[in-house]
Write a protein that holds these residues in place. Sequence first.
Motif, PDB file in Angstrom:
ATOM      1  N   PRO A  67       0.811  -1.226   0.000  1.00 29.95           N
ATOM      2  CA  PRO A  67       0.000   0.000   0.000  1.00 29.95           C
ATOM      3  C   PRO A  67       0.844   1.275   0.000  1.00 29.95           C
ATOM      4  O   PRO A  67       1.926   1.320   0.581  1.00 29.95           O
ATOM      5  N   VAL A  68       0.309   2.269  -0.677  1.00 28.78           N
ATOM      6  CA  VAL A  68       0.934   3.592  -0.734  1.00 28.78           C
ATOM      7  C   VAL A  68       0.284   4.480   0.315  1.00 28.78           C
ATOM      8  O   VAL A  68      -0.945   4.487   0.466  1.00 28.78           O
ATOM      9  N   GLN A  69       1.080   5.229   1.052  1.00 26.16           N
ATOM     10  CA  GLN A  69       0.546   6.157   2.045  1.00 26.16           C
ATOM     11  C   GLN A  69      -0.185   7.290   1.325  1.00 26.16           C
ATOM     12  O   GLN A  69       0.415   8.038   0.557  1.00 26.16           O
ATOM     13  N   PHE A  70      -1.482   7.413   1.567  1.00 24.55           N
ATOM     14  CA  PHE A  70      -2.334   8.395   0.887  1.00 24.55           C
ATOM     15  C   PHE A  70      -2.676   9.495   1.884  1.00 24.55           C
ATOM     16  O   PHE A  70      -3.315   9.238   2.907  1.00 24.55           O
ATOM     17  N   THR A  71      -2.255  10.725   1.582  1.00 29.06           N
ATOM     18  CA  THR A  71      -2.551  11.853   2.471  1.00 29.06           C
ATOM     19  C   THR A  71      -3.103  13.015   1.663  1.00 29.06           C
ATOM     20  O   THR A  71      -2.989  13.067   0.442  1.00 29.06           O
ATOM     21  N   ARG A  72      -3.690  13.967   2.386  1.00 32.82           N
ATOM     22  CA  ARG A  72      -4.220  15.165   1.734  1.00 32.82           C
ATOM     23  C   ARG A  72      -3.788  16.398   2.517  1.00 32.82           C
ATOM     24  O   ARG A  72      -3.466  16.322   3.703  1.00 32.82           O
ATOM     25  N   SER A  73      -3.795  17.533   1.844  1.00 35.57           N
ATOM     26  CA  SER A  73      -3.400  18.778   2.483  1.00 35.57           C
ATOM     27  C   SER A  73      -4.570  19.376   3.250  1.00 35.57           C
ATOM     28  O   SER A  73      -5.713  18.935   3.125  1.00 35.57           O
ATOM     29  N   ARG A  74      -4.276  20.392   4.038  1.00 35.07           N
ATOM     30  CA  ARG A  74      -5.338  21.114   4.727  1.00 35.07           C
ATOM     31  C   ARG A  74      -6.116  21.958   3.711  1.00 35.07           C
ATOM     32  O   ARG A  74      -5.514  22.510   2.786  1.00 35.07           O
ATOM     33  N   PRO A  75      -7.423  22.060   3.832  1.00 35.20           N
ATOM     34  CA  PRO A  75      -8.190  22.877   2.898  1.00 35.20           C
ATOM     35  C   PRO A  75      -7.689  24.321   2.864  1.00 35.20           C
ATOM     36  O   PRO A  75      -7.380  24.906   3.901  1.00 35.20           O
TER      37      PRO A  75
END
Length: 247
Positions: A108-116
Amino acid sequence: MQPNLASHIQIQFSHWDITRPGYVEADTVAHCGDSVAGRFAWSLTVTDIFTGWTENRAMWNKEGGLVYERISDIEKVLPFEVLGFDCDNGGEFINHALHDYFTKREKPVQFTRSRPYKKNDNAHVEQKNWTHVRNLFGYDRLDKKKTVVLMNDLYRNEWSLLQNHFMPSMKLKSKERIGAKYKKQYEPAKTPYERVLESDSVADTTKEKLQAIHATLNPFTLKKIIETKLVEIFKHIKVSSNVRQRL
């Protein structure tokens, strides 16, 4: 963005401790001209934080399925495996197709998102949006579907080769706060190709393939082909009053 899914994706408050290739940021750029109404081309930018290696793909609109397909295409040509994927909160990224693509694989690839509304969270890819997309196509409206094929022919070939093999950039080495100011130190400028060759995390066979490709390249020839392809692309659009920056 799918709210239920977003709540399960970690927000990246600070960048990963990057010591090897494979941790990438992604973003999209609209080729809408002065209006977001109607349908038009978009560019996807994926950049590796450690090496600066960057790939672009064009698509018609930015539906989640299309982004998934373009990222899959990009991953096939990267000289390293993707270990982490960071993006903004747009629906083209925060969807089950892309989330499953990264998180339900054998590794698995670490999936992250930025702050809005925090563009600085994706500073690496934001910078590449300028150097790799706007400097090439400017701010004109690309609203002919046939241009997507032409754009991808350029993105996949000469543009990728020129940017990754011959265009150096500096990396921040350290940042120290002194009073109200920051003192920054940078590493010597290197191309993404050079940084890949220096990485112990990249297989020797991959490096040998890259070296073989590099030996066949001439940056001046690449630039001539790029200009020829740009002329063909811009035959299909109405150039706006904005000044388009060129190579």
